[in-house]
Structure formats: structure tokens, C-alpha cells
Motif scaffolding. Structure first.
Motif, PDB file in Angstrom:
ATOM      1  N   GLN A 185       0.837  -1.242  -0.022  1.00 57.85           N
ATOM      2  CA  GLN A 185      -0.091  -0.028  -0.070  1.00 57.85           C
ATOM      3  C   GLN A 185       0.972   1.246   0.106  1.00 57.85           C
ATOM      4  OE1 GLN A 185      -0.641  -2.668   2.354  1.00 57.85           O
ATOM      5  NE2 GLN A 185      -1.852  -3.551   0.739  1.00 57.85           N
ATOM      6  N   GLY A 186       2.278   1.109  -0.082  1.00 52.58           N
ATOM      7  CA  GLY A 186       2.993   2.421   0.077  1.00 52.58           C
ATOM      8  C   GLY A 186       3.252   2.804   1.399  1.00 52.58           C
ATOM      9  N   GLU A 187       2.772   2.102   2.509  1.00 51.07           N
ATOM     10  CA  GLU A 187       3.016   2.696   3.665  1.00 51.07           C
ATOM     11  C   GLU A 187       4.470   2.278   4.321  1.00 51.07           C
ATOM     12  OE1 GLU A 187      -1.593   2.022   5.298  1.00 51.07           O
ATOM     13  OE2 GLU A 187       0.021   0.225   5.279  1.00 51.07           O
ATOM     14  N   VAL A 188       5.169   3.159   4.993  1.00 46.84           N
ATOM     15  CA  VAL A 188       6.488   2.869   5.416  1.00 46.84           C
ATOM     16  C   VAL A 188       6.407   1.899   6.690  1.00 46.84           C
ATOM     17  CG1 VAL A 188       8.625   3.912   6.676  1.00 46.84           C
ATOM     18  CG2 VAL A 188       7.506   5.154   4.823  1.00 46.84           C
ATOM     19  N   VAL A 189       6.903   0.644   6.332  1.00 48.40           N
ATOM     20  CA  VAL A 189       6.871  -0.340   7.381  1.00 48.40           C
ATOM     21  C   VAL A 189       8.304  -0.422   7.953  1.00 48.40           C
ATOM     22  CG1 VAL A 189       4.906  -1.591   6.703  1.00 48.40           C
ATOM     23  CG2 VAL A 189       7.229  -2.098   5.490  1.00 48.40           C
ATOM     24  N   GLY A 190       9.183   0.181   7.863  1.00 50.15           N
ATOM     25  CA  GLY A 190      10.626  -0.027   8.398  1.00 50.15           C
ATOM     26  C   GLY A 190      11.704   1.311   7.728  1.00 50.15           C
ATOM     27  N   GLY A 191      12.645   1.336   8.166  1.00 53.96           N
ATOM     28  CA  GLY A 191      13.463   2.306   7.773  1.00 53.96           C
ATOM     29  C   GLY A 191      14.596   2.643   8.363  1.00 53.96           C
ATOM     30  N   ILE A 192      15.763   3.104   7.807  1.00 54.30           N
ATOM     31  CA  ILE A 192      16.919   3.497   8.354  1.00 54.30           C
ATOM     32  C   ILE A 192      17.280   4.964   7.921  1.00 54.30           C
ATOM     33  CG2 ILE A 192      19.643   3.454   8.065  1.00 54.30           C
ATOM     34  CD1 ILE A 192      19.298   0.236   7.360  1.00 54.30           C
ATOM     35  N   ARG A 193      17.905   5.730   9.264  1.00 50.88           N
ATOM     36  CA  ARG A 193      18.204   7.025   9.058  1.00 50.88           C
ATOM     37  C   ARG A 193      19.820   6.941   9.047  1.00 50.88           C
ATOM     38  NH1 ARG A 193      16.393  11.166  12.955  1.00 50.88           N
ATOM     39  NH2 ARG A 193      18.145  10.668  14.079  1.00 50.88           N
ATOM     40  N   ALA A 194      20.520   7.320   8.006  1.00 48.41           N
ATOM     41  CA  ALA A 194      22.180   7.297   8.171  1.00 48.41           C
ATOM     42  C   ALA A 194      22.659   8.822   7.802  1.00 48.41           C
ATOM     43  CB  ALA A 194      22.558   6.491   7.090  1.00 48.41           C
ATOM     44  N   ASN A 195      23.961   9.008   8.346  1.00 47.90           N
ATOM     45  CA  ASN A 195      24.645   9.926   8.082  1.00 47.90           C
ATOM     46  C   ASN A 195      26.120   9.699   8.035  1.00 47.90           C
ATOM     47  OD1 ASN A 195      25.684  12.746   8.108  1.00 47.90           O
ATOM     48  ND2 ASN A 195      25.405  12.944  10.365  1.00 47.90           N
ATOM     49  N   ALA A 196      26.469  10.112   7.044  1.00 47.33           N
ATOM     50  CA  ALA A 196      28.165   9.759   6.456  1.00 47.33           C
ATOM     51  C   ALA A 196      28.957  11.020   6.264  1.00 47.33           C
ATOM     52  CB  ALA A 196      27.949   8.774   5.309  1.00 47.33           C
ATOM     53  N   PHE A 197      29.943  10.791   6.968  1.00 52.05           N
ATOM     54  CA  PHE A 197      31.225  11.700   6.993  1.00 52.05           C
ATOM     55  C   PHE A 197      32.376  11.366   7.069  1.00 52.05           C
ATOM     56  CE2 PHE A 197      29.462  12.128  11.179  1.00 52.05           C
ATOM     57  CZ  PHE A 197      30.462  12.083  12.056  1.00 52.05           C
ATOM     58  N   TRP A 198      33.742  11.936   6.567  1.00 51.59           N
ATOM     59  CA  TRP A 198      34.992  11.495   6.960  1.00 51.59           C
ATOM     60  C   TRP A 198      34.751  10.181   6.069  1.00 51.59           C
ATOM     61  CZ3 TRP A 198      36.327  13.353  12.122  1.00 51.59           C
ATOM     62  CH2 TRP A 198      36.279  14.960  12.024  1.00 51.59           C
ATOM     63  N   ASN A 199      35.344   8.935   6.651  1.00 45.51           N
ATOM     64  CA  ASN A 199      35.067   7.663   6.020  1.00 45.51           C
ATOM     65  C   ASN A 199      34.173   6.873   7.007  1.00 45.51           C
ATOM     66  OD1 ASN A 199      36.837   7.521   8.347  1.00 45.51           O
ATOM     67  ND2 ASN A 199      38.310   6.080   7.415  1.00 45.51           N
ATOM     68  N   TYR A 200      33.267   7.537   7.415  1.00 47.92           N
ATOM     69  CA  TYR A 200      32.245   6.496   8.342  1.00 47.92           C
ATOM     70  C   TYR A 200      30.671   7.052   7.783  1.00 47.92           C
ATOM     71  CZ  TYR A 200      35.618   5.239  11.972  1.00 47.92           C
ATOM     72  OH  TYR A 200      36.502   4.594  12.614  1.00 47.92           O
TER      73      TYR A 200
END
Length: 141
Positions: A49-64
Motif C-alpha cells: 500500500q506504499g506505507e513505510v513499515v521500516g527504515g534507516i536514517r544514516a549520516n556519513a562523513f569522513w570515512n564513516y
């Protein structure tokens, strides 16, 4: 000297802090690292149905690449959705030139999940939050 705690800081005050640490870091790091922008990105799992059932929030900088948040709805846990989300984020991070993944998880959350994916504990914070342990994990890409 006046110390102020701000719950709604101005953009200008936040910029002053960022520029201050950048100036200090310039004494120790090459400019391309000092002024490298954060690369924030999410990954979503959606049902039919297009509903979000999971997810990840990521942030990257330098080499991580840092997994800030990983959430799966109750109906998706244990179905492989989390592993697929992690694979997508790791592939994106690697394609962008990042060398490592980092994350934190609590003792009642996803430590075995991350370890199954190749993450290793490099630190523990006992009684944080009170009565629990926070695990810090890393994985080379």
C-alpha cells in the motif's frame, strides 16, 4: 562569562559552533576532510500500500557511515527486511567511498542482528540508559 542552554538555537549560533570546530580541525586535518559536508540519507521499506513499515536514517562523513536509526514494524521483524535495508545502505555508503559503518544499539534491541551482518562491538556503555547497556558497533566495508 554567561552559560546559556538553548532549546531553540538560532541558525547563526549553530553556524558559529560549526565554523569554530572546523577552524580548529584545520590545524590537524586536510581541508577536504574539514569541510566535507554530511551526507544524510534514509532508506525505506514500504508495503504494497506504499506505507513505510521500516527504515534507516544514516549520516556519513569522513570515512564513516553512521546508522542513526533503524526501525522495523512488528510485522516486518524477522522477515529479512532489516537485512535488505542494511545491504542497501551499506552498498550506497561503499559506492560513495565510505570505508566503515558504525551504529549503536541497546541490549534489548538489535545487537545479534548487527553481529550476524558482520558488525563487531568496540565499546559498551553500562547502565545507559539506566538498567540497560548501549553497544557501539563497527563494520569495515
Amino acid at each position: 562569562m554567561h552559560i546559556e542552554l538553548a532549546t531553540a538555537p538560532s541558525a547563526a549560533d549553530l553556524k558559529t559552533i560549526s565554523q569554530g570546530i572546523q577552524s580548529y580541525n584545520q590545524e590537524h586535518l586536510p581541508d577536504q576532510l574539514v569541510f566535507e559536508p554530511d551526507t544524510r540519507f534514509p532508506a525505506f521499506a514500504r508495503n504494497e500500500q506504499g506505507e513505510v513499515v521500516g527504515g534507516i536514517r544514516a549520516n556519513a562523513f569522513w570515512n564513516y557511515c553512521i546508522i542513526e536509526l533503524l526501525w522495523l514494524s512488528a510485522q516486518t521483524r524477522g522477515s529479512g527486511v532489516g537485512s535488505r535495508l542494511m545491504a542497501a545502505v551499506e552498498a550506497h555508503a561503499k559506492a560513495q567511498g565510505f570505508n566503515y559503518m558504525r551504529t549503536e544499539t541497546l541490549d534489548f534491541q538489535a545487537k545479534p542482528f548487527y553481529e550476524k551482518l558482520g558488525y563487531q562491538v568496540y565499546g559498551e556503555l553500562a547502565d545507559c540508559p539506566k538498567g540497560h547497556t548501549t553497544y557501539c558497533l563497527i563494520k569495515a566495508l
